[in-house]
Write a protein that holds these residues in place. Structure first.
Motif, PDB file in Angstrom:
ATOM      1  N   ASP A  89     -50.954 -99.871 -70.516  1.00  0.00           N
ATOM      2  CA  ASP A  89     -50.577 -99.184 -70.843  1.00  0.00           C
ATOM      3  C   ASP A  89     -48.650 -99.863 -70.607  1.00  0.00           C
ATOM      4  OD1 ASP A  89     -51.405 -97.126 -71.547  1.00  0.00           O
ATOM      5  OD2 ASP A  89     -51.225 -95.575 -69.086  1.00  0.00           O
TER       6      ASP A  89
ATOM      7  N   LEU B 282     -45.949-100.737 -73.919  1.00  0.00           N
ATOM      8  CA  LEU B 282     -44.539-100.109 -73.723  1.00  0.00           C
ATOM      9  C   LEU B 282     -43.476-101.785 -73.589  1.00  0.00           C
ATOM     10  CD1 LEU B 282     -43.610 -97.289 -73.443  1.00  0.00           C
ATOM     11  CD2 LEU B 282     -43.264 -98.380 -70.893  1.00  0.00           C
TER      12      LEU B 282
ATOM     13  N   THR C 240     -42.061-102.543 -77.733  1.00  0.00           N
ATOM     14  CA  THR C 240     -40.402-102.016 -77.058  1.00  0.00           C
ATOM     15  C   THR C 240     -39.313-103.417 -77.451  1.00  0.00           C
ATOM     16  OG1 THR C 240     -40.164-100.363 -75.472  1.00  0.00           O
ATOM     17  CG2 THR C 240     -38.760-101.565 -75.580  1.00  0.00           C
TER      18      THR C 240
ATOM     19  N   GLN D 149     -37.001 -96.257 -78.795  1.00  0.00           N
ATOM     20  CA  GLN D 149     -37.666 -95.768 -77.350  1.00  0.00           C
ATOM     21  C   GLN D 149     -37.734 -93.634 -77.466  1.00  0.00           C
ATOM     22  OE1 GLN D 149     -34.642 -96.442 -73.791  1.00  0.00           O
ATOM     23  NE2 GLN D 149     -35.309 -98.878 -73.986  1.00  0.00           N
TER      24      GLN D 149
ATOM     25  N   ILE E 191     -40.987 -93.912 -79.325  1.00  0.00           N
ATOM     26  CA  ILE E 191     -42.192 -94.055 -78.543  1.00  0.00           C
ATOM     27  C   ILE E 191     -42.444 -92.803 -77.301  1.00  0.00           C
ATOM     28  CG2 ILE E 191     -43.388 -95.391 -76.661  1.00  0.00           C
ATOM     29  CD1 ILE E 191     -41.424 -97.796 -77.792  1.00  0.00           C
TER      30      ILE E 191
ATOM     31  N   VAL F 211     -39.717 -92.735 -70.397  1.00  0.00           N
ATOM     32  CA  VAL F 211     -40.134 -93.993 -70.983  1.00  0.00           C
ATOM     33  C   VAL F 211     -39.109 -95.208 -70.737  1.00  0.00           C
ATOM     34  CG1 VAL F 211     -39.553 -95.217 -73.265  1.00  0.00           C
ATOM     35  CG2 VAL F 211     -40.560 -93.454 -73.654  1.00  0.00           C
TER      36      VAL F 211
ATOM     37  N   LEU G 270     -40.562 -98.377 -68.744  1.00  0.00           N
ATOM     38  CA  LEU G 270     -40.099-100.127 -69.078  1.00  0.00           C
ATOM     39  C   LEU G 270     -39.514-100.853 -67.848  1.00  0.00           C
ATOM     40  CD1 LEU G 270     -38.545 -99.554 -72.717  1.00  0.00           C
ATOM     41  CD2 LEU G 270     -40.332-101.503 -72.169  1.00  0.00           C
TER      42      LEU G 270
END
Lengths: 202, 362
Positions: free
Chosen positions: A149, A153, A157, A164, A167, A178, A182
């Motif tokens: 995951d 991410l 990105t 974002q 996402i 998010v 991140l």
């Protein structure tokens, strides 16, 4: 599937805790499929980007996993880490059985990785530093150690430049969530770089 | 956001712009790793009984036994099938071929009872092999995904992979090391470069389509052929590159190999491929393929039959296909338990016909 919470609540009721049951095939498959791309990156980076070998190894990985049926694995996170461990062993076996071991084998360089981690949040990374294959190797080794995951991410990105909010919409979470994920993923990768195991590559 | 965090974020952007990522696997690839079907229609169509075979060669350089057994199959079970093979492999590796028994193993709609007796002498040569199977129907009421099985020959350059699914079953030698083989033996292997690149790009992964379906066995064979002079096989190689368009007669020096094939697209009878492989001193390949005869009969719908007679190991495999190359329709196993192995001798068809599956004579 028996989750850790079930075991704990059973113990709280005065019953002896049950041992973690092996994951059901369907659950195991779901975890594998969710983590498959991350695991593949893990494998292919450690096989010197030999996609054909990585493809074979992924099949082998699933066979190993389904044979052991996730014995003792009680949560998806655990299962993914366990699968990565199995993948790691397969990668090692792959290199051991090569006719000419060592050729093209990615190398974890703790010094370069630590240097990278050191400057990552302090100064702008020079392009020439990022163009060195050794540097790139450490980055990919560390990136692929992250849970699938987090890998996804970061890749979406920073590598693909996805927005974002897109996402967030796709994952059905807030933009702030998010950002938080991140942030944690970047930190986690930085930490991995600062303590990269020299044996990590294979 | 602190300055550190901003810098970290910016540096990740730089990394993202400058560090190339490995290519992502396709959805089909991911599905195939777990045996996910890529041919549901064919699976539905293919409810006729399949008999599938696998062959495993020796484990390690010294062990050169060929174990062959048949299994009846209709629709697979991932876990149980994988377990069967994993256990078999484990037993074989551990005991260097001894006796393997499976009792009441439910596999692919069948209850399988299998006993394999194999014995090797002190030199690691196969003394005897006998496989007995008893298969019974068991209730079946759910749809299960495909599966695949890999047998790798550790210590060797080659992997023999057996892949089975409701859409078919096939066996091939891994191509991934091919480039290395050729680089070592044939630095000027430009002829094979497209094939190697295709393999590296995953062509063999989806070989039944991307290599033109019928190229499966060509692929397998090429790995063997690759150990010899590539010039001798240029036509075959080109045929594979061109999705197995035309393969013509090749007679090699000393009569070591005969290769005869042609376009399999829509032709009947006239299309026939045969090659005999006398073997080189290339350890495992020599062990497994020495003195083996491959006969491939190709009909209008593709390969109809493959017969491999392995004189050295005293066994024969015959596989027929229905509908498509990768649908094994019937596999007949004959293990020749007491056959004396005479170098160069070809097992007569007459003798083979007298044998029943399981190695017992009529």
């Amino acid at each position: 599937m028996l989750f850790q919470g079930d075991i704990e609540s059973r113990a709280a009721d005065g019953n002896p805790p049950l041992p973690p049951a092996p994951m059901k095939h369907a659950d195991l498959l779901a975890v594998f499929q969710a983590a498959a791309r991350g695991l593949y990156r893990y494998v292919v980076v450690r096989l010197d980007h030999d996609h054909a070998a990585a493809d074979d190894l992924m099949q082998q990985l699933w066979l190993e996993i389904s044979r052991d049926a996730g014995s003792g694995i009680s949560a998806a996170g655990d299962a993914e880490a366990w699968m990565r461990g199995v993948a790691r062993n397969l990668v090692r076996r792959y290199w051991r059985t090569l006719t000419r071991p060592g050729r093209g084998r990615p190398m974890a360089d703790a010094a370069i990785a630590a240097e990278l981690a050191e400057v990552l949040d302090r100064e702008e990374l020079p392009s020439e530093f990022l163009q060195r294959s050794e540097t790139r190797e450490q980055i990919l080794l560390a990136l692929t150690l992250l849970p699938a995951d987090d890998q996804d991410l970061l890749i979406r990105t920073h590598f693909r430049g996805e927005r974002q909010d897109d996402i967030a919409r796709e994952l059905n979470i807030t933009v702030r969530a998010v950002e938080g994920r991140l942030y944690r993923a970047r930190r986690a990768m930085r930490d991995l770089l600062s303590h990269l195991d020299p044996n990590e590559a294979s | 956001m602190t300055r550190d965090e901003r810098m970290l974020e910016r540096n990740f952007d730089r990394i993202g712009h400058q560090v190339p990522l490995p290519a992502e696997p396709s959805d089909e690839q991911v599905a195939r790793w777990t045996g996910g079907s890529s041919g549901g229609a064919t699976r539905r169509r293919n409810r006729t009984m399949l008999r599938k075979l696998f062959v495993t060669g020796g484990f390690g350089i010294a062990a050169a036994a060929a174990i062959v057994f048949t299994m009846l199959a209709q629709s697979p079970s991932v876990a149980s099938a994988a377990q069967i093979f994993a256990e078999a492999r484990s037993a074989i590796e551990r005991l260097r071929l001894a006796r393997i028994e499976f009792r009441d193993v439910v596999w692919k709609h069948y209850r399988l009872n299998l006993t394999a007796h194999v014995a090797m002498n002190e030199s690691g040569e196969l003394e005897s092999a006998r496989i007995q199977t008893r298969n019974e129907n068991v209730p079946f009421g759910y749809d299960e995904p495909d599966f695949s099985i890999q047998w790798d020959m550790e210590g060797s350059d080659h992997e023999h992979t057996f892949v089975s699914s409701p859409t078919g079953a096939w066996s091939y030698l891994k191509l991934t090391r091919l480039a290395e083989d050729f680089a070592e033996r044939n630095p000027d292997a430009n002829l094979l470069a497209p094939l190697v690149e295709a393999a590296k790009a995953g062509a063999y992964v989806d070989r039944q389509r991307r290599l033109g379906g019928k190229a499966v066995w060509f692929t397998a064979n090429l790995n063997v052929i690759g150990l010899a002079d590539r010039e001798k096989f240029s036509k075959l190689v080109r045929a594979v590159e061109q999705k197995a368009a035309v393969i013509e007669v090749e007679h090699l020096d000393g009569g070591r190999m005969v290769l005869r094939a042609s376009d399999y697209q829509g032709r009947t009878g006239e299309v026939f491929q045969l090659f005999t492989w006398q073997g080189r001193q290339d350890d495992l390949i020599d062990e497994i393929f020495s003195k083996a005869i491959f006969e491939v009969t190709i009909g209008k719908d593709g390969i109809e039959k493959i017969r491999i007679t392995n004189v050295a190991h005293g066994g024969e495999i015959e596989a027929s296909f229905d509908e498509r190359i990768n649908d094994f329709d019937a596999t007949r196993l004959m293990q020749v338990e007491e056959m004396k192995r005479v170098p160069g001798e070809v097992i007569s068809a007459e003798l083979l016909r007298k044998l029943k599956p399981g190695g017992r004579k009529e």
